[in-house]
Design an enzyme around this catalytic site. Structure first.
Site, PDB file in Angstrom:
ATOM      1  CG  ASN A  10     -22.585 -11.527  -8.696  1.00 21.03           C
ATOM      2  OD1 ASN A  10     -22.492 -10.520  -7.994  1.00 21.03           O
ATOM      3  ND2 ASN A  10     -22.832 -11.468 -10.001  1.00 21.03           N
ATOM      4  CD1 TRP A  11     -24.319 -12.457  -2.107  1.00 16.42           C
ATOM      5  CD2 TRP A  11     -23.647 -10.844  -0.707  1.00 16.42           C
ATOM      6  NE1 TRP A  11     -24.036 -13.040  -0.894  1.00 16.42           N
ATOM      7  CE2 TRP A  11     -23.628 -12.072  -0.014  1.00 16.42           C
ATOM      8  CE3 TRP A  11     -23.279  -9.678  -0.024  1.00 16.42           C
ATOM      9  CZ2 TRP A  11     -23.241 -12.169   1.318  1.00 16.42           C
ATOM     10  CZ3 TRP A  11     -22.891  -9.773   1.298  1.00 16.42           C
ATOM     11  CH2 TRP A  11     -22.871 -11.004   1.963  1.00 16.42           C
ATOM     12  CE  LYS A  12     -26.485 -11.590 -10.490  1.00 19.06           C
ATOM     13  NZ  LYS A  12     -27.273 -12.000 -11.631  1.00 19.06           N
ATOM     14  CG  HIS A  51     -22.080 -10.485 -14.168  1.00 13.88           C
ATOM     15  ND1 HIS A  51     -23.346 -10.150 -14.582  1.00 13.88           N
ATOM     16  CD2 HIS A  51     -22.192 -11.618 -13.445  1.00 13.88           C
ATOM     17  CE1 HIS A  51     -24.198 -11.060 -14.110  1.00 13.88           C
ATOM     18  NE2 HIS A  51     -23.526 -11.954 -13.418  1.00 13.88           N
ATOM     19  CD  GLU A 106     -26.803  -9.114 -13.685  1.00 14.15           C
ATOM     20  OE1 GLU A 106     -26.202  -8.713 -12.678  1.00 14.15           O
ATOM     21  OE2 GLU A 106     -27.485 -10.170 -13.688  1.00 14.15           O
ATOM     22  CD  GLU A 127     -22.483 -15.900 -14.391  1.00 16.42           C
ATOM     23  OE1 GLU A 127     -23.099 -16.367 -13.437  1.00 16.42           O
ATOM     24  OE2 GLU A 127     -22.275 -14.692 -14.533  1.00 16.42           O
ATOM     25  N   GLY A 138     -30.838 -15.808 -13.706  1.00 15.76           N
ATOM     26  CA  GLY A 138     -32.047 -15.331 -13.039  1.00 15.76           C
ATOM     27  C   GLY A 138     -33.339 -15.819 -13.666  1.00 15.76           C
ATOM     28  CB  SER A 179     -30.813 -20.935 -13.098  1.00 12.20           C
ATOM     29  OG  SER A 179     -31.468 -19.772 -13.590  1.00 12.20           O
ATOM     30  N   GLY A 209     -25.905 -16.574  -8.296  1.00  9.11           N
ATOM     31  CA  GLY A 209     -26.421 -15.239  -8.037  1.00  9.11           C
ATOM     32  C   GLY A 209     -27.491 -15.292  -6.965  1.00  9.11           C
ATOM     33  N   GLY A 210     -28.741 -15.394  -7.404  1.00  3.48           N
ATOM     34  CA  GLY A 210     -29.888 -15.377  -6.487  1.00  3.48           C
ATOM     35  C   GLY A 210     -29.751 -16.315  -5.302  1.00  3.48           C
TER      36      GLY A 210
HETATM   37  P1  13P Z   1     -28.548 -16.521 -10.905  1.00  2.00           P
HETATM   38  O1  13P Z   1     -27.829 -17.592 -10.104  1.00  2.00           O
HETATM   39  O2  13P Z   1     -29.490 -15.714 -10.085  1.00  2.00           O
HETATM   40  O3  13P Z   1     -29.117 -17.068 -12.159  1.00  2.00           O
HETATM   41  O4  13P Z   1     -27.405 -15.453 -11.338  1.00  2.00           O
HETATM   42  C1  13P Z   1     -26.250 -15.915 -11.940  1.00  2.00           C
HETATM   43  C2  13P Z   1     -25.267 -14.811 -11.975  1.00  2.00           C
HETATM   44  O5  13P Z   1     -25.457 -13.815 -12.649  1.00  2.00           O
HETATM   45  C3  13P Z   1     -24.060 -14.957 -11.151  1.00  2.00           C
HETATM   46  O6  13P Z   1     -23.080 -14.049 -11.529  1.00  2.00           O
END
Ligand code: 13P
Length: 269
Positions: free
Chosen positions: A10-12, A95, A97, A167, A173, A213, A234-235
Site C-alpha cells: 500500500n503506497w498511500k 483502511h 487512515e 491491521e 507506521g 510494520s 505500507g512503508g
Molecule cells: P506500515 O507497513 O508502514 O506500518 O503500514 C501498514 C499499512 O497501513 C498498510 O496498509
C-alpha cells in the site's frame, strides 16, 4: 486445496506515475515466479500507467479507496467503474487512515464493499483496533463489529474474491508489531467471527492478511502462522528491495486450516 498467499503493498500518498512505472519495471523481474500473489495499491493517478507496466507480470494493480456510488455529483471522488477501466483489479476499503483521518464509518465501508462487488473489483477490507481500544480490552468487540458490519448481507458470489486485512492501528507506521502469538490469536478470532457470519466453509477460504510494520525480517514468521494468509505492507512497500524481500521471504505453500471449535482466549493487551 491450499489457501493462496498474498502480499500487498500500500503506497498511500507516495509516488508519481513516473516513479510508479520505474518501480514496477524494477520489481517485476525480482518477484517473477514467486508463489505469493503480488498486489500493489497505488495512488489513483498511477493506476493506468502502473497497470500497463504490470501487464505481462504477476503483479496486480489496485486502488486505495473508492466511492460507494456508481456515479454522480460527488466532486473529487472516484467511482469503481473508473478504477476498473483504468486497470485496477482490487481496492483497499476501510483502511484505518480512511476510518480515522477521513471519518469513514462501518456503514459507509459496507456500502463501498457492495459497490466494489457490483463493479467487479476485488475488495480488500481493512479492520483493526486502536491503541486505546486495545488498552481498554475492546479489541475483540471492535474487530467483531467491523467484520459483522462489513460482511453481513454481502452477496455470496462476492465472497469468493473478498479478502480481510487485520491491521492494528497502533502497529501502522510505528515499528511496533504484536507478538506472533497475538497475531495468530486475533486472526483465529477473525476467522471464528467470519464463520459465525458466513459459515465455517466460507470462513476457511477467506484470506486474512496481517498489516502493521511488516518488514523483510518479520515476513516469514508472520505468514507461517496458521490463520495468516498474507501481508499488507505500507512503508516497506515503497522500496523495491524491501518489498521484493518481503515477497521472497513470505512465499511458501500454506495448507488450509479448518475453523476450530475451541473457545477463543481473551486477546492479551
Ligand atoms: P506500515 O507497513 O508502514 O506500518 O503500514 C501498514 C499499512 O497501513 C498498510 O496498509
Amino acid at each position: 486445496m491450499a489457501r493462496k498467499l498474498y502480499v500487498i503493498g500500500n503506497w498511500k500518498m507516495y509516488k508519481t506515475s513516473r516513479e510508479a512505472s520505474a518501480y514496477i519495471e524494477a520489481l517485476a523481474p525480482l518477484v517473477e515466479g514467486e508463489s505469493a500473489c503480488v498486489y500493489l495499491a497505488v495512488p489513483f493517478t498511477s493506476i493506468a500507467s502502473a497497470s500497463a507496466c504490470a501487464k505481462e507480470t504477476n503483479i496486480v494493480i489496485g486502488a486505495q479507496n473508492m466511492n460507494d456510488a456508481r456515479e454522480g455529483a460527488f466532486t473529487g471522488e472516484i467511482a469503481g467503474l473508473m478504477l476498473k477501466e483504468a486497470g485496477a483489479g482490487f481496492v483497499l476499503l476501510g483502511h484505518s487512515e480512511r476510518r480515522h483521518i477521513f471519518g469513514e464509518s462501518n456503514e459507509l465501508i459496507h456500502k463501498k464493499i457492495l459497490r466494489a462487488v457490483r463493479d467487479d473489483i476485488q475488495p480488500v477490507v481493512c479492520i483493526g483496533e486502536t491503541a486505546l481500544q486495545r488498552k481498554s480490552d475492546q479489541t475483540q468487540k471492535v474487530i467483531e463489529e467491523q467484520l459483522v458490519s462489513a460482511l453481513e448481507a454481502v452477496p455470496k458470489e462476492a465472497l469468493d474474491s473478498l479478502m480481510i486485512a487485520y491491521e492494528p492501528v497502533w502497529a501502522i507506521g510505528t515499528g511496533k508489531v504484536p507478538t506472533l502469538h497475538q497475531i495468530q490469536e486475533i486472526h483465529h478470532f477473525c476467522r471464528q467471527c467470519i464463520a459465525q457470519i458466513l459459515g465455517a466453509r466460507k470462513a476457511s477460504k477467506i484470506p486474512i492478511l496481517y498489516g502493521g510494520s511488516v518488514k523483510p525480517e518479520n515476513a516469514a514468521d508472520i505468514v507461517a502462522l496458521d490463520d495468516v494468509d498474507g501481508l499488507l505492507a505500507g512503508g516497506a512497500s515503497l522500496n523495491v528491495e524491501a518489498f521484493s524481500a518481503i515477497i521472497r521471504n513470505a512465499s511458501k505453500e500454506k495448507t488450509p486450516k479448518k475453523v476450530r471449535k475451541t473457545t477463543i482466549k481473551r486477546v492479551k493487551k
